[in-house]
Design a protein around this motif. Structure first.
Motif, PDB file in Angstrom:
ATOM      1  N   TRP A  46       2.377  -2.043  -1.989  1.00  0.00           N
ATOM      2  CA  TRP A  46       2.411  -2.046  -3.581  1.00  0.00           C
ATOM      3  C   TRP A  46       1.153  -1.384  -4.018  1.00  0.00           C
ATOM      4  O   TRP A  46       0.131  -1.871  -3.651  1.00  0.00           O
ATOM      5  CB  TRP A  46       2.553  -3.384  -4.119  1.00  0.00           C
ATOM      6  CG  TRP A  46       4.022  -3.748  -4.065  1.00  0.00           C
ATOM      7  CD1 TRP A  46       4.981  -3.398  -3.150  1.00  0.00           C
ATOM      8  CD2 TRP A  46       4.769  -4.639  -5.185  1.00  0.00           C
ATOM      9  NE1 TRP A  46       6.184  -4.007  -3.691  1.00  0.00           N
ATOM     10  CE2 TRP A  46       6.191  -4.804  -4.889  1.00  0.00           C
ATOM     11  CE3 TRP A  46       4.244  -5.188  -6.337  1.00  0.00           C
ATOM     12  CZ2 TRP A  46       6.850  -5.539  -5.569  1.00  0.00           C
ATOM     13  CZ3 TRP A  46       5.036  -6.034  -7.167  1.00  0.00           C
ATOM     14  CH2 TRP A  46       6.579  -5.922  -6.486  1.00  0.00           C
ATOM     15  N   GLU A  47       1.272  -0.416  -4.811  1.00  0.00           N
ATOM     16  CA  GLU A  47       0.268   0.449  -5.425  1.00  0.00           C
ATOM     17  C   GLU A  47      -0.779  -0.652  -6.336  1.00  0.00           C
ATOM     18  O   GLU A  47      -0.098  -1.616  -6.927  1.00  0.00           O
ATOM     19  CB  GLU A  47       0.510   1.429  -6.111  1.00  0.00           C
ATOM     20  CG  GLU A  47      -0.422   2.535  -6.556  1.00  0.00           C
ATOM     21  CD  GLU A  47      -0.953   2.655  -7.819  1.00  0.00           C
ATOM     22  OE1 GLU A  47      -1.671   3.488  -8.055  1.00  0.00           O
ATOM     23  OE2 GLU A  47      -0.801   1.712  -8.578  1.00  0.00           O
ATOM     24  N   PRO A  48      -2.042  -0.548  -6.447  1.00  0.00           N
ATOM     25  CA  PRO A  48      -2.925  -1.289  -7.043  1.00  0.00           C
ATOM     26  C   PRO A  48      -2.313  -1.687  -8.471  1.00  0.00           C
ATOM     27  O   PRO A  48      -2.274  -2.923  -8.941  1.00  0.00           O
ATOM     28  CB  PRO A  48      -4.221  -0.702  -7.483  1.00  0.00           C
ATOM     29  CG  PRO A  48      -4.300   0.021  -6.081  1.00  0.00           C
ATOM     30  CD  PRO A  48      -2.622   0.703  -5.684  1.00  0.00           C
ATOM     31  N   MET A  90       0.589  -2.082  -9.663  1.00  0.00           N
ATOM     32  CA  MET A  90       1.808  -2.683  -9.337  1.00  0.00           C
ATOM     33  C   MET A  90       1.166  -4.253  -9.090  1.00  0.00           C
ATOM     34  O   MET A  90       1.841  -5.124  -9.736  1.00  0.00           O
ATOM     35  CB  MET A  90       2.889  -2.315  -8.265  1.00  0.00           C
ATOM     36  CG  MET A  90       3.238  -1.061  -8.418  1.00  0.00           C
ATOM     37  SD  MET A  90       4.103  -0.245  -7.179  1.00  0.00           S
ATOM     38  CE  MET A  90       5.578  -1.252  -6.845  1.00  0.00           C
TER      39      MET A  90
END
Ligand code: SF4
Ligand code: SF4
Ligand code: SF4
Ligand code: FES
Lengths: 72, 972
Positions: free
Chosen positions: A37-39, A41
């Motif tokens: 998960w990208e930051p 998110m």
């Protein structure tokens, strides 16, 4: 992303790791979130948890303590 | 063994197929030759450089022995045996040029020529005709049959000799059959047929379609496609070209040769369509591409091809191609053609402006699975080294990302375990969620060949795909599961194998983690996984499932081939793990004939994943969080790499709608058409300030773009593609890029415009950087690829010749891991509003979003998307075959035509997504795989209703698209 969609995605991950043997399910959910998960998110997840975590699987909430939430 | 080394670049026809076996030495015309036993005398002679005349033999098919042109004399044997059907024997002494055989050959030739028109000078095969060659070789000087019967065209077109003209019957030769021009790519001219049956055998043995027969007897016999009323187009023919390849005359001939003449030069390159990665010879005059011919030394295709690679290359010169860069301020303006410099600085300024305002992570890239490894590598490097974030993803997100995750977890590497040759050693094949005859045709032909030799087949698919039942193929078991129940079915199979103790304990103890196996065995033995318990839910008869499991466990070498029907589900990754479990349980890993084989969709899906296109991993599947990996690239690139994973495509679109993602460079992908939930994709694109589309055509995504950078086709660039077998194949430039630049040059120019100091002069330099940074590519160089033809990664000091089979002595990750695979029903459920399940797929003649194939004659086979529906579902809704219907889901609705099909089970409907007018993805939802966000294309709850025309949405969409595609003429 809508909160419902995010909750559903997080819950799907929890659902898988819940079925896995062992006692480190929360850690593995958190690892998955940290790895994929990208930051922003994870930030959205954090905001959602702080706001009560509506619709989140208890395992997601438990795992959240182990999720790295980047400041930026 | 005294062997003849055949240099890999000789394309000579050796007459009969190669054999394996003990060496046998014989003498031919005084020359000693050693070949494997069972080799024909003809092949032995050809290998020794002694050419024997032949007509009915060619080395792509088994010898038939009908023309008798190849007769020889053998000491101690009576008569004159045909060398093509006579196997070698130790000590045999063969004479290929005795007076006796020469006389026979002349007689044979004379008879053939007596019924062959002699308009050679104006014939399309002039210079490329074996009949001509053989007439020359046997020294035919006279044809004494005066005005016998023949099959000539009575009108006598072309340049005829007087003798030939005399032999025309005049109007009304009842034997004459007109040319069949129905196939868009090749013609069949019966008057030139010598009835050698090479085409018939090629269609049977090489392609496996059995479309051709020889009709009639004796002098009247001719080749016929399908039934008497059929022509090539209406017959079962799939236009693979194998018969055209095999035909020694102009009878079956490419139309392009009729038009353009015989080619003078050729370049070996790789097909840019599917993940089989067939090698082709592009044959040209100058830079005019005349035809594509499958290359017999291509290790993926072994001389075979399908209609796409063989014939559907016309898109590369289609008038719709955009050759000049274009920009516009907003997407409701028309496009303005500008110089490259202007377009690139416009793009760079916008991207930099966005980053200043919205932060470093507000822009990203999508790499292409159609572009080369080198191009893909540069695009992800652009994100990581110039944009300074990990926002890079690729269309593999929407197809095989679960393969990466699932196989990575179980085996430790994200790739198929075998080469395609492996299928020749397999005894039981499971095909699950794949339709190889349409999606991976050349692999399907190789599989079918093995099935005809007796291997058993288990098909797991909601549809009765062609493989279940086709010419000379019957699946031993077809498990028609309800869409979405893959995990249940795979677990059911494992349950049978474990509870009936059919597993390979020795293998598991040696190669896998035994404790994990025991946990897994306990889990899977639970009665809730038994075929009987899941029968109602999956729709698969328990008996059939048990029998299939037993067959797979006990039938010898077992191989599993799977496709997007496995991955494109909420539990896609779980199913991949389940498949890996099945292979480990049965000990089917690490040798020929077994393995787990994802069939990759696009030509370079494997490569684009290998090259670090995913937002969480650098090239070579190494997570960005690992400092030691980042260091390698930081040292090479002189930048600091973001340790946090970036956005995946669906996340990019979500972030765009939320306003935190504003700019995208999209190379060679059409996410608006190919990604699910079109409306959501459109909303995401519309919310961005700078969308850069780099493509051959104004695709659907370009409707929302601000910058269009023209792309180059695979014919116009150098580089490499990596196919589903991990095989790195060379792509060679056969003509200059029509748009001026190869795609890697365009990316480099964009990087330079953003301020990066990139100075690659040739893709080989990019490959050198890949090799220096990525261990599995360590020894790959262009020189090596030129020399070896191709190589399968890992290719490094430990495996200098590459790695055809993986996990031979141990799994890449050490011990193979059994992972518990609990079935979880997808949230996507049928209900009163949407009572049917839609699943999607593709067909042979079209490719992906169709941008390429729709711009070729392939539309002859598939002019529109069709909804396949079971008769009872259709009847309940008052839908008849061919009716327009409305297809609706909770995401949206569209219209298309229905086809009643008994391939479908009641309750399930099917369509393809090749045409933008249909936009099947308006229907698909945003549900996705739990691990990878790979969209759930294969299960959508829908309703089907009669309709009389396009939906409002389709009309609005088309209006927007038309408006968006306007181009202003360039300023003078
Ligand atoms: S093109 Fe292929 S399928 Fe068609 S007749 Fe020839 S060999 Fe058979
Ligand atoms: S069409 Fe060509 S390959 Fe087929 S029988 Fe006639 S000459 Fe032979
Ligand atoms: S589309 Fe696939 S099977 Fe067909 S020629 Fe190209 S690589 Fe081969
Ligand atoms: S080539 Fe041997 S019989 Fe025709």
């Amino acid at each position: 992303m809508s909160p419902e969609k995010m909750a559903m995605m997080a819950n799907q991950i929890a659902t898988f790791f819940k079925t896995q043997p062992g006692s480190d399910q929360a850690q593995r959910v958190a690892d998955h979130l940290n790895d994929f998960w990208e930051p922003r998110m994870r930030q959205q997840l954090a905001a959602h948890v702080e706001a009560g975590g509506d619709g989140l699987d208890p395992l997601v909430k438990e795992a959240f303590a182990l999720v790295r939430v980047p400041a930026e | 063994m005294k062997d003849f080394i055949i240099p890999w670049d000789t394309d000579a026809d050796l007459g009969t197929p190669a054999r394996e076996g003990k060496p046998v030495t014989l003498t031919i015309d005084g020359v000693e030759v050693t070949v494997p036993e069972h080799t024909s005398v003809m092949r032995a002679a050809m290998l020794a450089g002694l050419k024997i005349p032949k007509l009915c033999a060619t080395d792509s098919v088994e010898a038939f022995g009908s023309c008798r042109l190849c007769v020889v004399e053998i000491e101690g044997r009576r008569g004159t045996p045909a060398s093509c059907t006579t196997p070698v024997a130790p000590g045999m002494k063969v004479h290929t040029q005795s007076a006796k055989v020469k006389k026979i050959r002349k007689g044979v030739m004379e008879l053939y020529i007596s019924d062959h028109p002699l308009d050679c000078l104006t014939c399309a095969a002039n210079g490329d005709c074996e009949l001509q060659d053989m007439a020359g070789m046997v020294g035919l000087r006279d044809v004494r049959y005066e005005s016998g019967q023949n099959h000539f065209d009575p009108t006598g077109t072309g340049a005829l000799s007087k003798a030939d003209a005399d032999r025309r019957d005049g109007p009304g030769n009842f034997r004459y059959i007109a040319k069949d021009e129905s196939n868009p790519y090749f013609t069949y001219d019966p008057s030139k047929c010598i009835v050698c049956s090479r085409c018939v055998r090629a269609c049977e043995e090489v392609q496996g379609t059995f479309a051709l027969t020889i009709e009639g007897r004796g002098f009247d016999s001719r080749v016929s496609a399908g039934a008497a009323s059929d022509n090539f187009l209406s017959s079962d023919c799939v236009s693979c070209g194998a018969c055209v390849q095999a035909c020694p005359t102009a009878t079956l001939q490419e139309k392009s040769i009729w038009e353009l003449g015989t080619p003078e030069r050729s370049v070996v390159t790789t097909c840019a369509y599917c993940g089989v990665g067939c090698s082709f010879k592009a044959e040209l005059n100058g830079d005019d591409l005349v035809r594509m011919v499958p290359w017999k030394h291509g290790k993926a295709n072994r001389g075979h091809s399908c209609v796409k690679g063989r014939f559907a290359y016309g898109y590369a010169s289609h008038k719709d191609r955009i050759l000049n860069p274009m920009i516009r301020d907003t997407i409701d303006e028309p496009w303005r053609e500008v110089s490259w410099d202007e377009a690139l600085s416009f793009a760079a300024d916008r991207l930099k402006g966005i980053q200043q305002k919205h932060g470093r992570r507000s822009i990203g890239v999508i790499t292409s699975s159609r572009c080369t490894n080198e191009e893909t590598y540069l695009v992800q490097k652009l994100a990581r080294g110039v944009f300074m974030n990990n926002n890079t993803d690729t269309c593999a997100r929407v197809c095989h990302s679960p393969t990466g995750y699932g196989l990575g977890q179980t085996f430790g590497t994200s790739a198929g375990t075998q080469d395609f040759d492996s299928v020749e050693h397999t005894d039981v094949v499971i095909v699950i969620g794949a339709n190889p005859t349409d999606g991976h045709p050349v692999f399907a032909s190789r599989l079918k060949k093995r099935l005809r030799q007796g291997a058993k087949l288990i098909v797991i698919d909601p549809r009765r795909i062609d493989l279940v039942k086709s010419a000379h193929i019957r699946a031993a078991h077809h498990l028609p599961l309800r869409p979405g129940t893959n995990v249940a079915v795979v677990s059911g199979l494992a349950h049978v194998i474990v509870t009936e103790k059919l597993y390979d304990e020795a293998f598991i103890r040696e190669r896998c983690d035994w404790d994990e196996f025991q946990e897994y065995a306990e889990f899977i033995s639970d009665p809730r996984h038994s075929p009987e318990a899941i029968e109602d839910m999956t729709g698969v008869p328990a008996v059939e499932m048990r029998d299939a499991a037993r067959l797979f466990a006990q039938g010898g070498n077992g191989a599993i081939y799977y496709g997007l029907g496995v991955t494109e589900h909420s539990q896609g990754s779980t199913t991949v793990m389940g498949i890996a479990n099945l292979a480990m349980l049965t000990g089917n890993i690490g040798r020929q004939g077994v393995g787990v084989n994802p069939l990759r969709g696009q030509n370079n899906v494997q490569g684009s994943c290998d090259m670090g296109s995913f937002p969480h991993e650098l090239p070579g599947y190494r997570h960005v969080k690992m400092p030691e990996v980042r260091k390698i690239f930081e040292d090479a690139w002189g930048v600091e790499i973001d340790p946090e994973p970036g956005l995946r495509i669906p996340n990019m679109l979500d972030a765009a709608v939320n306003g935190s993602f504003k700019g995208l460079y999209c190379q060679g992908e059409d996410i608006l058409q190919s990604d699910p939930d079109t409306k959501h994709v459109a909303a995401g694109l519309a919310a961005m300030d700078c969308v850069i589309v780099h493509d051959l055509f104004l695709n659907e995504t370009a409707n929302y773009a601000h910058v269009f950078l023209p792309g180059s086709s695979f014919l116009e660039k150098n580089g490499t593609f990596t196919n589903a077998e991990r095989r790195i194949n060379m792509v060679r430039k056969v003509m200059a890029p029509k748009n001026g630049y190869e795609d890697w040059e365009v990316t480099q120019k964009l990087a330079q415009a953003m301020g990066a100091d990139w100075n690659y002069g040739h893709p080989s330099e990019i490959m050198a950087e890949i090799a220096a940074t990525t261990p599995s590519f360590a020894n790959v160089t262009y020189e090596m690829l030129d020399e070896k033809g191709s190589v399968q990664w890992p290719c490094n000091d430990a495996n200098p010749d590459g790695t055809p089979l993986m996990h031979v002595d141990g799994f890449v990750r050490g011990k193979g891991r059994f992972i518990v695979t609990e079935y979880v029903a997808t949230e996507e459920r049928t209900g009163p509003c949407f009572p049917l399940l839609l699943t999607t797929g593709r067909i042979l003649s079209q490719y992906n979003v169709g941008a390429q194939t729709r711009r070729t004659e392939n539309t002859a086979w598939h002019p529109e998307d069709i909804l396949e529906i079971h008769a009872s579902d259709a009847e309940n809704r008052g839908v008849k075959d061919g009716d327009w219907i409305k297809l609706a889901s909770r995401s949206g609705e569209t219209t298309l035509r229905a086809q009643i099909s008994d391939r479908m089970m009641p309750g399930v409907v099917y369509t393809t997504f090749h045409h933008p007018d249909t936009q099947a993805n308006v229907i698909t939802t945003d549900f996705s795989d739990w691990a990878t966000n790979c969209p759930e294309y294969k299960v959508t709850a829908v309703q089907v209703l009669p309709s009389n025309g396009p939906t409002d949405w389709q009309e609005e969409y088309n209006a927007q698209a038309a408006k968006s595609r306007r181009i202003l003429p360039a300023a003078e």
